[in-house]
Each structure stands twice: as C-alpha cells, then as structure tokens.
Design a protein around this motif. Sequence first.
Motif, PDB file in Angstrom:
ATOM      1  N   HIS A 239       0.840  -1.165  -0.160  1.00  0.00           N
ATOM      2  CA  HIS A 239      -0.024  -0.058  -0.041  1.00  0.00           C
ATOM      3  C   HIS A 239       0.722   1.284   0.057  1.00  0.00           C
ATOM      4  CE1 HIS A 239      -3.789  -2.082   0.806  1.00  0.00           C
ATOM      5  NE2 HIS A 239      -3.036  -3.158   1.649  1.00  0.00           N
ATOM      6  N   HIS A 240       0.261   2.229  -0.539  1.00  0.00           N
ATOM      7  CA  HIS A 240       1.052   3.425  -0.325  1.00  0.00           C
ATOM      8  C   HIS A 240       1.203   3.910   1.175  1.00  0.00           C
ATOM      9  CE1 HIS A 240       1.945   7.969  -0.719  1.00  0.00           C
ATOM     10  NE2 HIS A 240       2.235   7.569  -1.957  1.00  0.00           N
ATOM     11  N   ASN A 241       2.510   4.443   1.471  1.00  0.00           N
ATOM     12  CA  ASN A 241       2.777   4.589   2.776  1.00  0.00           C
ATOM     13  C   ASN A 241       1.963   5.681   3.275  1.00  0.00           C
ATOM     14  OD1 ASN A 241       4.479   4.417   5.072  1.00  0.00           O
ATOM     15  ND2 ASN A 241       5.446   6.193   4.691  1.00  0.00           N
ATOM     16  N   THR A 242       1.253   6.587   2.577  1.00  0.00           N
ATOM     17  CA  THR A 242       0.304   7.581   3.103  1.00  0.00           C
ATOM     18  C   THR A 242      -1.113   7.078   2.894  1.00  0.00           C
ATOM     19  OG1 THR A 242       1.846   9.492   2.677  1.00  0.00           O
ATOM     20  CG2 THR A 242      -0.533   9.835   2.971  1.00  0.00           C
ATOM     21  N   ILE A 243      -1.622   6.736   3.934  1.00  0.00           N
ATOM     22  CA  ILE A 243      -3.098   6.261   3.777  1.00  0.00           C
ATOM     23  C   ILE A 243      -4.097   7.500   3.517  1.00  0.00           C
ATOM     24  CG2 ILE A 243      -5.222   4.842   4.907  1.00  0.00           C
ATOM     25  CD1 ILE A 243      -2.335   3.523   4.254  1.00  0.00           C
ATOM     26  N   SER A 244      -4.884   7.376   2.332  1.00  0.00           N
ATOM     27  CA  SER A 244      -5.680   8.330   2.011  1.00  0.00           C
ATOM     28  C   SER A 244      -7.174   7.721   1.623  1.00  0.00           C
ATOM     29  CB  SER A 244      -4.902   9.137   1.016  1.00  0.00           C
ATOM     30  OG  SER A 244      -5.990  10.431   0.974  1.00  0.00           O
ATOM     31  N   VAL A 245      -7.966   8.382   0.549  1.00  0.00           N
ATOM     32  CA  VAL A 245      -8.977   8.199   0.140  1.00  0.00           C
ATOM     33  C   VAL A 245      -9.133   6.825  -0.566  1.00  0.00           C
ATOM     34  CG1 VAL A 245     -10.172  10.477   0.766  1.00  0.00           C
ATOM     35  CG2 VAL A 245      -9.071   9.682  -1.589  1.00  0.00           C
ATOM     36  N   ASN A 246      -8.146   6.622  -1.235  1.00  0.00           N
ATOM     37  CA  ASN A 246      -8.303   5.693  -2.073  1.00  0.00           C
ATOM     38  C   ASN A 246      -7.464   4.087  -1.640  1.00  0.00           C
ATOM     39  OD1 ASN A 246      -9.351   6.138  -4.562  1.00  0.00           O
ATOM     40  ND2 ASN A 246      -7.501   7.454  -5.254  1.00  0.00           N
ATOM     41  N   TYR A 247      -7.296   4.047  -0.160  1.00  0.00           N
ATOM     42  CA  TYR A 247      -6.894   3.182   0.678  1.00  0.00           C
ATOM     43  C   TYR A 247      -7.775   1.782   0.206  1.00  0.00           C
ATOM     44  CZ  TYR A 247      -5.239  -0.378   4.092  1.00  0.00           C
ATOM     45  OH  TYR A 247      -5.011  -1.385   4.784  1.00  0.00           O
ATOM     46  N   GLY A 248      -7.158   0.837  -0.167  1.00  0.00           N
ATOM     47  CA  GLY A 248      -7.774  -0.369  -0.756  1.00  0.00           C
ATOM     48  C   GLY A 248      -8.327  -0.800  -1.850  1.00  0.00           C
ATOM     49  N   ASN A 249      -8.046   0.409  -2.707  1.00  0.00           N
ATOM     50  CA  ASN A 249      -8.661   0.510  -4.163  1.00  0.00           C
ATOM     51  C   ASN A 249      -7.436   0.055  -5.344  1.00  0.00           C
ATOM     52  OD1 ASN A 249     -11.307   1.071  -3.639  1.00  0.00           O
ATOM     53  ND2 ASN A 249     -10.748   3.380  -3.551  1.00  0.00           N
ATOM     54  N   GLY A 250      -6.422  -0.835  -4.848  1.00  0.00           N
ATOM     55  CA  GLY A 250      -5.404  -0.930  -5.512  1.00  0.00           C
ATOM     56  C   GLY A 250      -4.157   0.050  -5.386  1.00  0.00           C
ATOM     57  N   LEU A 251      -3.017  -0.543  -5.518  1.00  0.00           N
ATOM     58  CA  LEU A 251      -1.919   0.490  -5.162  1.00  0.00           C
ATOM     59  C   LEU A 251      -1.760   1.659  -6.347  1.00  0.00           C
ATOM     60  CD1 LEU A 251       0.620   1.064  -3.682  1.00  0.00           C
ATOM     61  CD2 LEU A 251       2.079  -0.502  -5.179  1.00  0.00           C
TER      62      LEU A 251
END
Length: 385
Positions: A239-251
């Motif tokens: 995952h991207h190191n910054t968790i934001s609105v697209n978390y879980g929608n693919g890297l």
Amino acid sequence: MNTFGQNIKEDFIIENGFVCVNHSSFGFVPKQVFQLRIQHYTKFLQNPDRFTKIDYPKYTIEIRKTAAEFLNADFNQCMLTSNSAEAFNSIIRNLGLTENDTILYFSTAYPMVQNTIQFMTSNYNVKQNRIELKRQHLEKQKILSLFEKQLKTQKITIAVFDNISAQPSLIMPIKELISLCKKYNVISIVDAAHGAGITVLDIKDLDPDFLFTNFNKWAFCPSGINILYLKEQYLNKIHHNTISVNYGNGLAKECEFSGTKDFSLSLSLIDGVNFIKKYGLNQIIKYSEDLAWEGANLVAQIWQTELLVNDKSMHSAMVNVRIPHQDQNYCRECQKKCFEKYNVFLVVFKYDDLNWSRLSASLYNTIADYEYAARCYLKVLKGEE
C-alpha cells in the motif's frame, strides 16, 4: 558529442555564474521541459477539479506507460511516487515483517534507507544485518562474496542494495546481487535513486522483486517524480505509505491520489523522457561517464591525491576523489566558503576515515568546470582565498 558541453548549457535552467559539479543531488531541468512544466501547472490551476478528477486519472496511465517503456517493465507494475523515501517506506512497511525477519544491507546504503531499517527494528523488532564495505572491499567480486556469505550463513528475508550508491558513489553489481537473492530465496529491493537517465535500467532483464528510481536526478525532470516497480505477486500486498481516500482500491489508485498536491508535476516525466530520446540515452551516458572520469582524474592531479577506485567500470557519472585534508569539520567549512566565494559546490563526505569529494557530470558540463572547482576548493583549503 559536439552537441553537449557549453553548446547545450544555455538550454538548461542554471543560475548565471554557478559552476555545477553536483548534478546528482537534484538534477537540472532543460528549458523546454520547464516550459512544458509551466503549461501543465497552469492547466491544473485553471480548473483543478477537472484536472484532478477527470483528466489526471487518464494522464497517470500515459505517464506510467512512458516510464514502463523507458525501464522495460510491465505497465501495471510501475507506480507513481514522489521520491525514493516514499517508495521504500511503502515497500518495507507493508511486507508484514516481524522479529522473525532480517533485512540485509550495505554500510554504503543511503541514510534514508538505513534510518527506515532502524525504524523497522525499533518498532517491529525486525533484525538487521549490515555488511561493512571498506576501501579494500570495493571490487565487484569482493562485494558479491561478502553478500553471498551472509545469505549462506544467516537467515535473511530481504536484501536492500543500491544500483549506484551515493556516498561513496559506485556502480553496484545489481544483476548478480539479484541472482543471488533468487538463489537463496531472499526478497530483493533495488534502490535505483541514481538510475533512470544515467544507466540502462532493464527491469525485465534484471527481474528484481522491487526497484524504485528518481526521474529528477538524471532524467531531466523537476524534483518530486519517482517510479516504484514491484513484481505482480506484491500488487495486492503493498500500500502507499500515506493512507488516504483510495486505500484498498489498489496500489495504482493509492499512488494516484495520496492527498492534495500539485497533480500536474508528474506529467514532466513524459517530457524528461522525450528530452532523453532526443539525444539518445547511450550517448548521454557515454558523455557523462567519460567526462566525470576525466574531470575526477584532473581534480586528483590538482589536489595531488587519488580516486577512491581506479576501476572505471565501477563508476557512473559520479566519481570520488580524496580531499587533501584530514579534518572533516574543516573540509565542510571549506565547502561552505567555496560555495559562498566562488559559487561552486563540492559534495564532501567521510569514508573509511578519509575525506572525499563526489564529482558528477551531465550534458552541460565541460572539463573546465572540474579544473575551476578543484582550484577554488584547494585555495580555500590552503587559506589562500
């Protein structure tokens, strides 16, 4: 190569009077790339909602495809990040490492890498194994031997190594290091911050588990553009190191939007790659490597010292020359004085109890730059300025 040197310097955004022998830290941007950068930024500012929500998702596909073609990698395995720290943290902090895992790295690893590994040790009890590289070890076979010894005798989970190390700057035998990782079932992470634009990075041929590379240092882009490559098996794990609105929608989506920023910046990757294509990557590499080697030898002659390594094959467009003074603090004071008085900046670092300078070369440099830098710094060292 008459196209390069003084003939092309006017095509770059470089302060008048500044003599650059440290292209490698930030890189310098051609005027044509910068002009397109302003156009992209203007378009973003004029209608940020449309740019971000409608246009940018399409742009990112084009950007990633351009990067994938340039690096000879699969498009779906190339992700946009801002810099090497963002890329490395996204990898290392999402592999589920515990006290049962060990990260192997060389003492020449960039401080960001070493600090991130220390974070994993402090917060997740991950073990670390550091291979000390001294002057006597700076040969391809010795490096490989030290590396394999650890893989043979220790339980290693991950190995992190440079494509080209920063301080001291040396080409590492990454193809062989990756092969050894495969042999011993170890995850390979290649720090190719110094990579795109100054070496031929053929990812399909190298076949690492992970690799990240900046496009600002040597690929003629503005700062803030990096590509993270990862094998397909990790696409649903990292995952991207910054968790934001697209978390879980693919890297890819997580990297596309990790928070508000200037979304036009990454379009410059296409412009930087087009600039390289205009002159030819191999021609750029040859000019830069040859000039760095010639310039470093001239500096060593003026200083009456030596190169760190005399094997040209271990150098890229960055070469290390010993500074003729033992006091590290004094050498750094002289670095600042030289910058302020003569408008030339030399990278100064300590390695194996000696002081060194790393000198780099790019298309706009000439041999006169290295003579000027060497003589100015020597004047300051001797107190003759």
